[in-house]
Design an enzyme around this catalytic site. Structure first.
Site, mmCIF file in Angstrom:
data_model
loop_
_atom_site.group_PDB
_atom_site.id
_atom_site.type_symbol
_atom_site.label_atom_id
_atom_site.label_comp_id
_atom_site.label_asym_id
_atom_site.label_seq_id
_atom_site.Cartn_x
_atom_site.Cartn_y
_atom_site.Cartn_z
ATOM 1 N N ILE A 66 -12.625 16.353 1.787
ATOM 2 C CA ILE A 66 -13.530 17.497 1.811
ATOM 3 C C ILE A 66 -14.888 17.011 2.281
ATOM 4 C CG2 ILE A 66 -14.772 19.100 0.288
ATOM 5 C CD1 ILE A 66 -12.267 19.127 -1.472
ATOM 6 N N CYS A 67 -15.453 17.694 3.255
ATOM 7 C CA CYS A 67 -16.756 17.288 3.781
ATOM 8 C C CYS A 67 -17.842 17.469 2.721
ATOM 9 C CB CYS A 67 -17.112 18.114 5.012
ATOM 10 S SG CYS A 67 -18.827 17.889 5.492
ATOM 11 N N VAL A 68 -18.609 16.424 2.505
ATOM 12 C CA VAL A 68 -19.614 16.469 1.433
ATOM 13 C C VAL A 68 -20.727 17.481 1.735
ATOM 14 C CG1 VAL A 68 -20.924 14.475 2.345
ATOM 15 C CG2 VAL A 68 -21.112 15.087 -0.064
#
Lengths: 102, 135, 130
Positions: C77-79
Site C-alpha cells: 500500500i502506498c504510504v
C-alpha cells in the site's frame, strides 16, 4: 515490439477507447474489459470507429464481463475475439508491453 | 546487462476534478531517482494539466502545477503532448506552461521539454516503451 | 513470467480490484509469478481489515490477503496515498500518534519506489484503474 491496450470504459461515456485506437500502432491488440465491453457491440454509435480500427488492430473482449452485463456474444462486431481471464493473461505475455487506458 | 527500462507515464485526465494528475506526478518525481528512461505523454483532457495560470487559492486545494517546471531538474525532458488533443480543445502550445531543461552536453543550453507530436508519432513512441504507467 | 500489478481504485465502487484479483488468480494458476501488487490512489482501501461486506458478496480485502498467503505475493500500500486516506499499520500508528491501525494481514505500507521497482523487476506491469 508489440503492445496490448486495455480499455475499461464504455465509448458512449468516455473517450478512452477513441484515444486508445488513435494511439494504437498497426499490429497492436486492444482488450475491452469491465464497462469497456460495450465498445465491442454492433449497432452502436461506436461500432463504426471500432470496425475501422480492426483493419490494423486486433480487438478482444473479456467474456466474463460480457456475461455479467447480459451482453450476448451474438451482439458482437464480427471479428472481435472473446477471451476469459486466462486469455487476458496470455495477451499480456504474448505482447511486450501493456498500456491501460484508465 | 543494462537495467534501464523505458518508462512512459500516460496523463489522460484533467487536474483538480480528481486527484489522479497530482498523484501521478508524485510517482514521476519518486521514479526519477531510479535512473530509468522516462517519458511523459499528455493526451485527451490530460493536456489541461499543463495549462498556464492555474490558481487554486479560492478552491482551497494544493496547486501542483509549479511542480511540472521542476521536472527538467530531475532529467525528465521528454514531455509529449498530442497535437490532436490540443486541437480538439482549442488550445495551442502557447496556452501551456513553458517547461525547459538544461542540456549538459551543450554547455547547459536551455531547451524546451514539451514536444507536440501527432497521434501517429505518439503511437510509435508508445509502442517502444517497456513499462507504461497509467493513473 | 514475473508480473507486477498496480491497482488504482478502492474495492466495491469500481470493478478494478475484482478484475485484478481474477487476473492474478489466472496468472498464478498458469504458473506465472506475481511479484507484487501495488495499491495506489483509493486502491489503498483494498487493504483495510475493518470491511465486513454481506456474506453473499465477495470479501475483496480478505481475498487479497488469502492470495498473498497462498502465492507469496507482496501486497504494498502506498504510504503517501494511505496517509491521505487513513490507512495505517503499526509503524504509521506510532509515527503519526494514531489511536489504532487498520491494515489487513498480508499487506504492508511502503513508498512509491516499490511501484517503480516492480516496473523494473517484472517482465510485465499491468494497471487496473477507473
Amino acid at each position: 515490439m508489440s503492445i496490448l491496450h486495455t480499455v475499461n470504459k464504455s465509448p458512449l461515456d468516455r473517450t478512452t477507447l477513441k484515444s486508445c485506437l488513435n494511439l494504437a500502432v498497426k499490429g497492436a491488440s486492444v482488450l475491452l474489459i469491465e464497462d469497456g465491453v460495450y465498445g465491442a457491440v454492433s449497432g452502436a454509435e461506436s461500432t463504426q470507429m471500432v470496425q475501422d480500427a480492426m483493419g490494423d488492430v486486433a480487438v478482444y473482449v473479456l467474456g466474463p464481463d460480457l456475461k455479467a452485463r447480459g451482453v450476448d456474444e451474438s451482439r458482437l462486431i464480427d471479428g472481435v475475439k472473446v477471451v476469459d481471464y486466462d486469455g487476458f493473461v496470455d495477451l499480456t505475455t504474448d505482447n511486450d508491453t501493456v498500456s491501460a487506458w484508465v | 546487462m543494462s537495467n534501464v527500462k523505458k518508462f512512459m507515464y500516460i496523463n489522460n485526465k484533467a487536474p483538480y476534478g480528481t486527484i489522479y494528475a497530482w498523484e501521478s506526478l508524485e510517482v514521476v518525481l519518486i521514479g526519477a531517482a531510479f535512473d530509468q528512461d522516462v517519458s511523459l505523454m499528455f493526451t485527451g483532457d490530460g493536456v489541461y494539466q499543463l495549462m498556464k495560470g492555474q490558481d487554486t487559492k479560492e478552491v482551497g486545494i494544493k496547486n501542483f502545477s509549479p511542480t511540472y517546471a521542476a521536472l527538467g531538474d530531475y532529467d525528465i525532458n521528454k514531455i509529449y503532448v498530442e497535437k490532436e488533443s490540443l486541437d480538439a480543445r482549442g488550445l495551442t502550445v502557447d496556452d501551456l506552461m513553458h517547461l525547459v531543461w538544461e542540456d549538459e552536453d551543450e554547455d547547459w543550453a536551455e531547451k524546451d521539454s514539451i514536444r507536440v507530436v501527432t497521434s501517429a508519432e505518439l503511437a510509435e513512441i508508445l509502442d517502444q516503451q517497456d513499462v507504461v504507467l497509467s493513473f | 513470467m514475473k508480473f507486477g500489478i498496480q491497482v488504482n481504485e478502492g474495492p466495491y465502487t469500481h470493478e478494478a480490484s475484482v478484475t485484478a484479483i481474477n487476473f492474478v488468480k489466472s496468472a498464478v494458476a498458469k504458473g506465472h509469478e506475481v511479484f507484487r501488487v501495488f495499491f495506489y490512489h483509493d486502491g489503498v482501501n483494498n487493504g483495510t481489515r475493518y470491511a465486513t461486506p454481506p456474506q453473499d458478496d465477495i470479501n475483496i480485502q480478505q481475498t487479497w490477503s488469502n492470495l498473498a498467503k497462498e502465492h507469496n505475493i507482496d501486497l504494498v500500500i502506498c504510504v503517501a496515498a494511505a496517509q491521505r486516506r487513513g490507512l495505517a499499520d503499526d509503524g504509521e500508528q506510532e509515527r503519526n500518534k494514531l489511536d489504532g491501525n487498520n491494515i489487513m494481514d498480508g499487506f504492508r505500507i511502503s513508498g512509491l519506489g516499490q511501484l517503480i521497482e516492480a516496473g523494473i523487476e517484472c517482465d510485465r506491469l499491468v494497471v487496473f484503474g477507473d
